[in-house]
Design an enzyme around this catalytic site. Sequence first.
Site, short mmCIF file in Angstrom:
data_model
loop_
_atom_site.label_atom_id
_atom_site.label_comp_id
_atom_site.label_asym_id
_atom_site.label_seq_id
_atom_site.Cartn_x
_atom_site.Cartn_y
_atom_site.Cartn_z
N HIS A 69 0.86 -1.13 0.06
CA HIS A 69 0.01 0.03 0.08
C HIS A 69 0.88 1.33 0.11
O HIS A 69 0.25 2.29 -0.46
CB HIS A 69 -0.97 -0.04 1.11
CG HIS A 69 -2.09 -0.96 0.78
ND1 HIS A 69 -2.17 -2.24 1.29
CD2 HIS A 69 -3.06 -0.72 -0.10
CE1 HIS A 69 -3.30 -2.82 0.84
NE2 HIS A 69 -3.92 -1.97 0.00
N ARG A 176 -11.18 2.77 -1.86
CA ARG A 176 -10.74 2.05 -0.66
C ARG A 176 -11.06 2.75 0.47
O ARG A 176 -10.62 4.03 0.77
CB ARG A 176 -8.97 1.84 -0.40
CG ARG A 176 -8.42 1.07 -1.57
CD ARG A 176 -6.80 1.05 -1.42
NE ARG A 176 -6.40 -0.12 -2.35
CZ ARG A 176 -5.68 -0.02 -3.44
NH1 ARG A 176 -5.74 1.19 -4.04
NH2 ARG A 176 -5.21 -0.98 -4.12
N ARG A 212 -15.59 -0.32 -2.16
CA ARG A 212 -15.12 -1.47 -1.49
C ARG A 212 -15.57 -1.50 -0.21
O ARG A 212 -15.08 -0.50 0.64
CB ARG A 212 -13.67 -1.84 -1.97
CG ARG A 212 -13.44 -3.23 -1.26
CD ARG A 212 -11.84 -3.54 -1.37
NE ARG A 212 -11.04 -2.48 -0.90
CZ ARG A 212 -9.70 -2.87 -0.88
NH1 ARG A 212 -9.04 -3.60 -1.85
NH2 ARG A 212 -8.48 -2.10 -0.32
N GLU A 310 -9.88 -12.09 -5.38
CA GLU A 310 -8.52 -11.92 -5.05
C GLU A 310 -7.75 -13.33 -4.59
O GLU A 310 -6.73 -13.14 -4.04
CB GLU A 310 -8.43 -11.07 -3.81
CG GLU A 310 -9.13 -9.33 -4.12
CD GLU A 310 -8.98 -8.65 -2.95
OE1 GLU A 310 -7.92 -7.84 -3.12
OE2 GLU A 310 -9.89 -8.76 -2.09
N ASN A 333 -3.37 -7.59 -6.97
CA ASN A 333 -2.17 -7.46 -5.96
C ASN A 333 -2.42 -8.50 -5.04
O ASN A 333 -1.26 -9.50 -4.64
CB ASN A 333 -2.47 -6.28 -5.12
CG ASN A 333 -2.46 -4.93 -6.17
OD1 ASN A 333 -1.93 -4.96 -7.13
ND2 ASN A 333 -3.04 -3.82 -5.48
N ASP A 334 -3.62 -8.92 -4.37
CA ASP A 334 -3.72 -10.00 -3.64
C ASP A 334 -3.86 -11.18 -4.32
O ASP A 334 -3.15 -12.47 -3.96
CB ASP A 334 -4.89 -9.96 -2.77
CG ASP A 334 -4.71 -8.85 -1.36
OD1 ASP A 334 -3.68 -9.22 -0.73
OD2 ASP A 334 -5.44 -8.20 -1.28
N ARG A 344 3.33 -10.20 -0.60
CA ARG A 344 3.59 -9.05 -1.35
C ARG A 344 4.15 -7.84 -0.82
O ARG A 344 4.52 -7.02 -1.16
CB ARG A 344 1.96 -8.28 -2.10
CG ARG A 344 1.20 -7.81 -0.81
CD ARG A 344 -0.42 -7.70 -1.21
NE ARG A 344 -0.64 -6.12 -1.65
CZ ARG A 344 -1.83 -5.86 -1.70
NH1 ARG A 344 -2.88 -6.36 -1.54
NH2 ARG A 344 -2.16 -4.45 -2.01
N CYS A 381 -8.88 -4.06 -10.60
CA CYS A 381 -8.56 -2.98 -9.89
C CYS A 381 -7.18 -2.92 -9.23
O CYS A 381 -6.84 -2.10 -8.46
CB CYS A 381 -9.78 -2.41 -8.99
SG CYS A 381 -9.87 -3.84 -7.64
#
Length: 423
Positions: A69, A176, A212, A310, A333-334, A344, A381
């Site tokens: 992040h 987010r 989200r 994810e 990402n996940d 990550r 996303c």
Amino acid sequence: HYLNARADDVHAVGRQICLVLLGQDDVSLENIPEGAILIAADIGAWDLARAPLKRIGGVVCGHGGATSHIAIIARSHGIPAVLGLGDQVNALRTARDVALDGNAGHVIIDPDEATRADFAGRVEAAAKERAGLTIFKTVTPKLADGRIIEVAANIGSLEEIEAAQEAGAMGIGLFRTELLFMRHMHLPSEDMQAETYAALAKAFAPYPVIVRTLDIGGDKPIAGIEFPDEENPFLGWRGIRMCLDRPDIFKRQLRALLRAAVHGNIKVMLPMVSDISEVRQTRVLVDECTAELKAEGVPHASFDLGVMIETPAAVLIAPALAKEVAFFSIGTNDLTQYIMAADRLNPTVAKLNDVTNPAVISAIEMTAKAGVAAGIMVGMCGEAAGRPDLIATFVKMGLTELSMSPASIQRAKKAIMAMAAEG
Ligand code: PEP
Ligand code: MG
């Protein structure tokens, strides 16, 4: 309410007292000088989010990787960043000047004249490239067959609306909501959340705004919710799992979203889904909230409910999930860290944490196939959505929405138009 509103102050005073007792100086980003490069073994992503980002010239961090992040926040504010240096970050302790190349991941200590000139030239070239891309701001990317690809923005606060609009975002593909919950020392009220989501909906109407639901846990803990000590927080109590266990928190957010839906095109998506029952339980709560608002006479409207893809489990049950939701949004990402079993945030396994690995590409393709077959929208996303080298692959798989940091939008539109021109 009175004490709640002062919780931040009380916390700050407590912290000052502790620092004095420990004989330590406070480390605050508040007064960071203009253009300074922030160097640390680790920085809390949400500490960075609260910092005066306009003044930060760059970020270098021992911990983390391209999809952590900190990187996402830096990217969305156009701040060059190099993460995952490990212990090498200690070599920077005595640096006076640092040259930073966030694209290549290079950090040069006290650069000589030739390096300075090289970097200055590249900064200028990048500015020129950015200026050349502005013509894509108002472009609506369309494929040869007439399909429109929505290029939307990922943001985490209302302050980022302007950057997203300036870039030409066709809505928000990922809001987010964590920052809302982390900014304060207490949980945000339903009213405050409803106002925030409504402001977003109004800013981008008629384009969709995909909010989200709270994705706390893993690398994003929060004050105000007691988290258990977990050996593997990324495999633990996060996202939809936590929300379903805490209906008091979850329902407050769902009610706020139903109220905000009156003001524009709000869609809602669930993070970290791994079982179909999580969607069904959420629907029950949404119905409960709707009935409550109706009984209270509070204006509200329904919203489309979708899921983030994810987890490997979500990919494997995508055909069944697609029958229950209005859209998919692939969180690469996940998804990458879970498919590859490579944290990550851990620089040691950064090589494995690669979205272009055939295993991850195959998972994305399976998801797209399931979504397309069911006739629902499939978007993305995760950070990969903004990569011009991958956009054609994703679009050919059937994705019709790509959401990314505002800084990537115009380049992405250009990539889609180039693809359309090729036919
Ligand atoms: C993702 O996992 O790809 C995603 C978009 O969510 P986050 O980065 O906030 O975990
Ligand atoms: Mg995620």
